[in-house]
Each structure stands twice: as C-alpha cells, then as structure tokens.
Design a protein around this motif. Structure first.
Motif, mmCIF file in Angstrom:
data_model
loop_
_atom_site.group_PDB
_atom_site.id
_atom_site.type_symbol
_atom_site.label_atom_id
_atom_site.label_comp_id
_atom_site.label_asym_id
_atom_site.label_seq_id
_atom_site.Cartn_x
_atom_site.Cartn_y
_atom_site.Cartn_z
ATOM 1 N N SER A 37 -21.343 -1.175 1.000
ATOM 2 C CA SER A 37 -19.949 -1.200 0.564
ATOM 3 C C SER A 37 -19.619 0.028 -0.265
ATOM 4 O O SER A 37 -18.567 0.654 -0.106
ATOM 5 C CB SER A 37 -19.663 -2.463 -0.253
ATOM 6 N N ALA A 38 -20.540 0.387 -1.176
ATOM 7 C CA ALA A 38 -20.305 1.542 -2.034
ATOM 8 C C ALA A 38 -20.226 2.826 -1.211
ATOM 9 O O ALA A 38 -19.396 3.708 -1.475
ATOM 10 C CB ALA A 38 -21.410 1.650 -3.083
ATOM 11 N N GLU A 39 -21.087 2.934 -0.200
ATOM 12 C CA GLU A 39 -21.082 4.129 0.641
ATOM 13 C C GLU A 39 -19.844 4.206 1.517
ATOM 14 O O GLU A 39 -19.402 5.293 1.899
ATOM 15 C CB GLU A 39 -22.342 4.151 1.510
ATOM 16 N N ALA A 40 -19.274 3.050 1.835
ATOM 17 C CA ALA A 40 -18.117 3.020 2.731
ATOM 18 C C ALA A 40 -16.821 3.371 2.017
ATOM 19 O O ALA A 40 -15.799 3.587 2.657
ATOM 20 C CB ALA A 40 -17.993 1.644 3.372
ATOM 21 N N GLY A 41 -16.851 3.444 0.696
ATOM 22 C CA GLY A 41 -15.629 3.734 -0.048
ATOM 23 C C GLY A 41 -14.967 2.463 -0.555
ATOM 24 O O GLY A 41 -15.226 1.362 -0.083
ATOM 25 N N ARG A 42 -14.084 2.628 -1.515
ATOM 26 C CA ARG A 42 -13.434 1.482 -2.145
ATOM 27 C C ARG A 42 -12.310 0.933 -1.279
ATOM 28 O O ARG A 42 -11.760 1.616 -0.419
ATOM 29 C CB ARG A 42 -12.876 1.902 -3.497
ATOM 30 N N ARG A 43 -11.975 -0.314 -1.549
ATOM 31 C CA ARG A 43 -10.827 -0.957 -0.938
ATOM 32 C C ARG A 43 -9.899 -1.445 -2.048
ATOM 33 O O ARG A 43 -10.358 -1.887 -3.100
ATOM 34 C CB ARG A 43 -11.242 -2.152 -0.070
ATOM 35 N N LEU A 44 -8.617 -1.365 -1.816
ATOM 36 C CA LEU A 44 -7.626 -1.860 -2.769
ATOM 37 C C LEU A 44 -6.670 -2.818 -2.081
ATOM 38 O O LEU A 44 -6.264 -2.576 -0.935
ATOM 39 C CB LEU A 44 -6.816 -0.711 -3.379
ATOM 40 N N LEU A 45 -6.333 -3.871 -2.782
ATOM 41 C CA LEU A 45 -5.253 -4.755 -2.365
ATOM 42 C C LEU A 45 -4.094 -4.533 -3.329
ATOM 43 O O LEU A 45 -4.246 -4.708 -4.545
ATOM 44 C CB LEU A 45 -5.698 -6.217 -2.403
ATOM 45 N N VAL A 46 -2.941 -4.126 -2.786
ATOM 46 C CA VAL A 46 -1.775 -3.853 -3.610
ATOM 47 C C VAL A 46 -0.628 -4.734 -3.127
ATOM 48 O O VAL A 46 -0.290 -4.727 -1.937
ATOM 49 C CB VAL A 46 -1.357 -2.368 -3.523
ATOM 50 N N ASP A 47 -0.071 -5.509 -4.049
ATOM 51 C CA ASP A 47 1.088 -6.338 -3.736
ATOM 52 C C ASP A 47 2.297 -5.744 -4.455
ATOM 53 O O ASP A 47 2.452 -5.874 -5.671
ATOM 54 C CB ASP A 47 0.844 -7.779 -4.196
ATOM 55 N N ALA A 48 3.139 -5.044 -3.674
ATOM 56 C CA ALA A 48 4.344 -4.408 -4.212
ATOM 57 C C ALA A 48 5.546 -4.955 -3.449
ATOM 58 O O ALA A 48 5.886 -4.460 -2.362
ATOM 59 C CB ALA A 48 4.254 -2.893 -4.079
ATOM 60 N N PRO A 49 6.210 -5.990 -3.967
ATOM 61 C CA PRO A 49 7.252 -6.711 -3.219
ATOM 62 C C PRO A 49 8.410 -5.847 -2.754
ATOM 63 O O PRO A 49 9.029 -6.153 -1.717
ATOM 64 C CB PRO A 49 7.716 -7.783 -4.211
ATOM 65 N N GLU A 50 8.736 -4.763 -3.461
ATOM 66 C CA GLU A 50 9.911 -3.959 -3.102
ATOM 67 C C GLU A 50 9.537 -2.677 -2.358
ATOM 68 O O GLU A 50 10.420 -1.860 -2.055
ATOM 69 C CB GLU A 50 10.716 -3.626 -4.366
ATOM 70 N N ALA A 51 8.254 -2.495 -2.082
ATOM 71 C CA ALA A 51 7.818 -1.255 -1.424
ATOM 72 C C ALA A 51 8.132 -1.294 0.064
ATOM 73 O O ALA A 51 8.049 -2.338 0.717
ATOM 74 C CB ALA A 51 6.321 -1.055 -1.631
ATOM 75 N N GLY A 52 8.454 -0.150 0.618
ATOM 76 C CA GLY A 52 8.645 -0.037 2.052
ATOM 77 C C GLY A 52 7.315 0.098 2.763
ATOM 78 O O GLY A 52 6.254 0.227 2.130
ATOM 79 N N GLU A 53 7.345 0.103 4.077
ATOM 80 C CA GLU A 53 6.106 0.149 4.851
ATOM 81 C C GLU A 53 5.335 1.440 4.637
ATOM 82 O O GLU A 53 4.113 1.465 4.754
ATOM 83 C CB GLU A 53 6.423 -0.023 6.347
ATOM 84 N N ASP A 54 6.019 2.523 4.339
ATOM 85 C CA ASP A 54 5.360 3.826 4.248
ATOM 86 C C ASP A 54 5.135 4.283 2.812
ATOM 87 O O ASP A 54 4.943 5.475 2.559
ATOM 88 C CB ASP A 54 6.199 4.879 4.980
ATOM 89 N N TRP A 55 5.120 3.343 1.861
ATOM 90 C CA TRP A 55 5.025 3.760 0.463
ATOM 91 C C TRP A 55 3.726 4.506 0.151
ATOM 92 O O TRP A 55 3.677 5.363 -0.732
ATOM 93 C CB TRP A 55 5.181 2.568 -0.481
ATOM 94 N N ALA A 56 2.630 4.198 0.877
ATOM 95 C CA ALA A 56 1.342 4.851 0.596
ATOM 96 C C ALA A 56 1.091 6.066 1.482
ATOM 97 O O ALA A 56 0.062 6.734 1.347
ATOM 98 C CB ALA A 56 0.206 3.849 0.765
ATOM 99 N N LYS A 57 2.040 6.366 2.367
ATOM 100 C CA LYS A 57 1.855 7.490 3.277
ATOM 101 C C LYS A 57 1.806 8.801 2.500
ATOM 102 O O LYS A 57 2.611 9.032 1.602
ATOM 103 C CB LYS A 57 2.990 7.533 4.296
ATOM 104 N N GLY A 58 0.857 9.644 2.821
ATOM 105 C CA GLY A 58 0.745 10.946 2.185
ATOM 106 C C GLY A 58 -0.146 10.989 0.965
ATOM 107 O O GLY A 58 -0.413 12.075 0.432
ATOM 108 N N LEU A 59 -0.639 9.847 0.507
ATOM 109 C CA LEU A 59 -1.552 9.842 -0.629
ATOM 110 C C LEU A 59 -2.911 10.378 -0.196
ATOM 111 O O LEU A 59 -3.498 9.901 0.784
ATOM 112 C CB LEU A 59 -1.701 8.432 -1.193
ATOM 113 N N ALA A 60 -3.426 11.357 -0.901
ATOM 114 C CA ALA A 60 -4.677 12.007 -0.518
ATOM 115 C C ALA A 60 -5.844 11.025 -0.566
ATOM 116 O O ALA A 60 -6.034 10.322 -1.563
ATOM 117 C CB ALA A 60 -4.957 13.186 -1.446
ATOM 118 N N GLY A 61 -6.616 10.992 0.521
ATOM 119 C CA GLY A 61 -7.810 10.147 0.567
ATOM 120 C C GLY A 61 -7.529 8.671 0.670
ATOM 121 O O GLY A 61 -8.415 7.848 0.394
#
Length: 332
Positions: free
Chosen positions: A221-245
């Motif tokens: 798991s550590a070698e595969a990289g971290r995972r995040l669960l983010v609950d943002a009720p007002e965010a659009g579908e592309d809110w995370a687009k363009g974030l590096a890595g």
C-alpha cells in the motif's frame, strides 16, 4: 528478521517457445503464511509444481534451509493441488493412510495421523465413505488432510479455499494458522483476495509469469501511493483536475476518491476542495489488496495459459510418489 526457509531463485519454465514462469524469485520464512496471487495462467501452479519437484525448471533453483531441494527434502513437503488429486473410489481413511505410507510413514503412524486429521477437519462422519460420494467441499477437506497426513515441514497449497462454505473456510484458515504457529512455512494461492489480505503475513503478486510485487499489504500500500477520500458537497466533477500528482479514481455523489503519487501534497488537495465550499470529509485511506492487485497487474501480459495448470486427478498422488520414490498401485 528470520532467515528464509524456502527459496525460489530465478526459476524459469517454458513450454516450447512459450515462457510460463520467468525469473521467479521469492522466499518464505519459517512460520510464515505467504499468499501467492495472480490471474489464471500467470504461472502460480507451475511454480508450485517446480517447488514440489513434479516439474523440472529450465533454469533457477529451489532451496530448503539453504540447500538445493532434493528427494529427502521433498518427502517432507505437503502439496494440495487445485484440481482433485484423489482416487475417487478409495475410502477416505484408507486413502489418507495410503498417502501417508507413500511419504515413508509407518502403517501404524499413518493410521494414527489419518484419524487425527479426519477428526480435526470434521470428516469423522465420512471416514468410511468413498471420496467420490463426498461433496466438493468435503473432498477439499480430504485433499488438505492428504497434504498434512505425513507431518510435512513445508505446505504448498493451490487454491485450498476454493469451493468451501464459510464454516469450512474458518476451519481451513485455523488449520493453516496452527501449522504456521508451529514453524511450518505455508505457501498458498487464492483468488479470494480479501481472505489473503486478512490471514497472510506477506503476499506475492504474479503477472506474466513474473513476481511483480512482494511484501506485506501495508508495504504494498505504501509503495502504491496514498489514497484520499474527499467529500465536498458543492464541488463540481472537475474540481481536482490539474492538481499535480493527483488522479481521480472514482466519484460517487459528492464523494471523490483520489490516488496521490509519491511526494504529492495532500494540503494542496484540501485547499482545492475548500475552494469549492464546505468539506464534509477528508480521509487518508489504505487501498485494499483487491485494488492493489488491479493496479499492479494492469497492462501485464500473461504469456498464455500454463500447460498443465489444470491437471486431472492423481496430481497429489504423483507428488507423493515423487517424494517417496515409490511406485503406487492403481485405483482402489
């Protein structure tokens, strides 16, 4: 860290021009439960049969306690093939005694061991039944007893949990844990990844005839990289687009699951989410083995279905004969 008990070092096997095992290298320590996972035809069964001496490698070596595995060592190995390797018309107790004697156990000791494993694996009501009259799940229990009846120092089990109901899975799991607690290295394959994750000390993931990852689930798991669960009720579908890595794994309603590359800044992710409005959840998660497996084997090309990966009845008996260097009788 304990020294390796069983070592598979640079093993290769081809059928004609088709490689099915390619530089397979891993080790198992005394008392370790080692899960061996991969798709059908990935080379797991062929590797196991090479460990047992049922197949000869084209290159590489298998070592037990630092020495190349020979006939004397193989007599101490226990093998459970995926396909039923039992004589269908033999009675359960008779069959177990027979296999014990093939491994060099005295008749009296084989009788005692057969009775002990029949009771431990909850087969007492079927001891005098022919194998062919048992359910598939109970045949699987007999198959495990056949691997254990001679008191092996190593266990090699191919899909031991296949076809078992939840109660039988618990019995099988407990027996393997007991063997490991007594110092026996246990190598087993399984497609039940949640079970492997739950009971194994380490996992080896096979793809295309090669070991592509090996370690504890936490290490993988550590070698595969971290995972995040983010609950943002007002965010659009592309809110995370363009974030590096940062890669979007999936979205469900207001929840977004993200995969972070090594070195990616989770605080930048949090700031981006907050810029859309309130954030109800921001949780770091460890991916389950199922997800790790899918990520690791993606794009791996399996060199073809292993020849002999699906052998018929008699494999366990063949392994016992190889270990015992004795010729057995016909079907009883």
């Amino acid at each position: 860290m304990a020294a390796p008990a069983l070592e598979v070092d640079g093993v290769r096997k081809s059928y004609g021009r088709r490689p099915v095992v390619d530089d397979m290298t891993f080790d198992i320590r005394a008392g370790e439960l080692f899960g061996f996972v991969g798709s059908n035809g990935a080379g797991k069964t062929t590797t196991m049969r090479i460990v047992l001496g049922v197949l000869a490698p084209d290159a590489g070596e298998v070592r037990w306690l630092g020495r190349p595995v020979d006939l004397a060592a193989r007599r101490r190995f226990g093998y459970m093939p995926e396909e039923r390797g039992l004589y269908p018309r033999m009675k359960v107790d008779e069959h177990l005694r027979y296999l014990g004697e093939l491994h060099g156990v005295s008749p009296a000791a084989a009788r005692s061991a057969a009775g002990r494993w029949i009771e431990r694996l909850e087969l007492s009501g079927y001891a005098s039944e022919e194998v062919q009259n048992l359910s598939l799940g109970n045949q699987q229990r007999v198959q495990l007893a056949a691997a254990l009846v001679h008191g092996p120092a190593v266990l090699v089990l191919d899909e031991p949990f296949s076809g078992l109901d939840p109660v039988a899975v618990d019995v099988m799991r407990d027996v393997l844990a007991e063997r490991a607690a007594e110092g026996v290295p246990v190598l087993f394959s399984s497609h039940q990844l949640s079970l492997v994750e739950r009971i194994c000390d380490r996992v080896g993931i096979v793809g295309g005839g090669r070991l592509i990852a090996c370690g504890t689930v936490a290490q993988l798991s550590a070698e595969a990289g971290r995972r995040l669960l983010v609950d943002a009720p007002e965010a659009g579908e592309d809110w995370a687009k363009g974030l590096a890595g940062v890669e979007v794994v999936r979205r469900e309603g207001s929840r977004t699951w993200l995969r972070l590359a090594k070195g990616a800044d989770d605080q930048r992710v949090l700031h981006a989410a907050l810029a859309t409005g309130p954030v109800s959840a921001f949780v770091s998660e460890h991916p389950p083995l199922t997800e790790l497996y899918r990520d690791l084997v993606a794009g791996e090309r399996t060199p073809g279905e292993d020849t002999g990966e699906r052998a018929g009845a008699g494999v366990a008996v063949s392994a016992a004969r190889t270990a015992g260097d004795r010729s057995g009788g016909g079907e009883r």
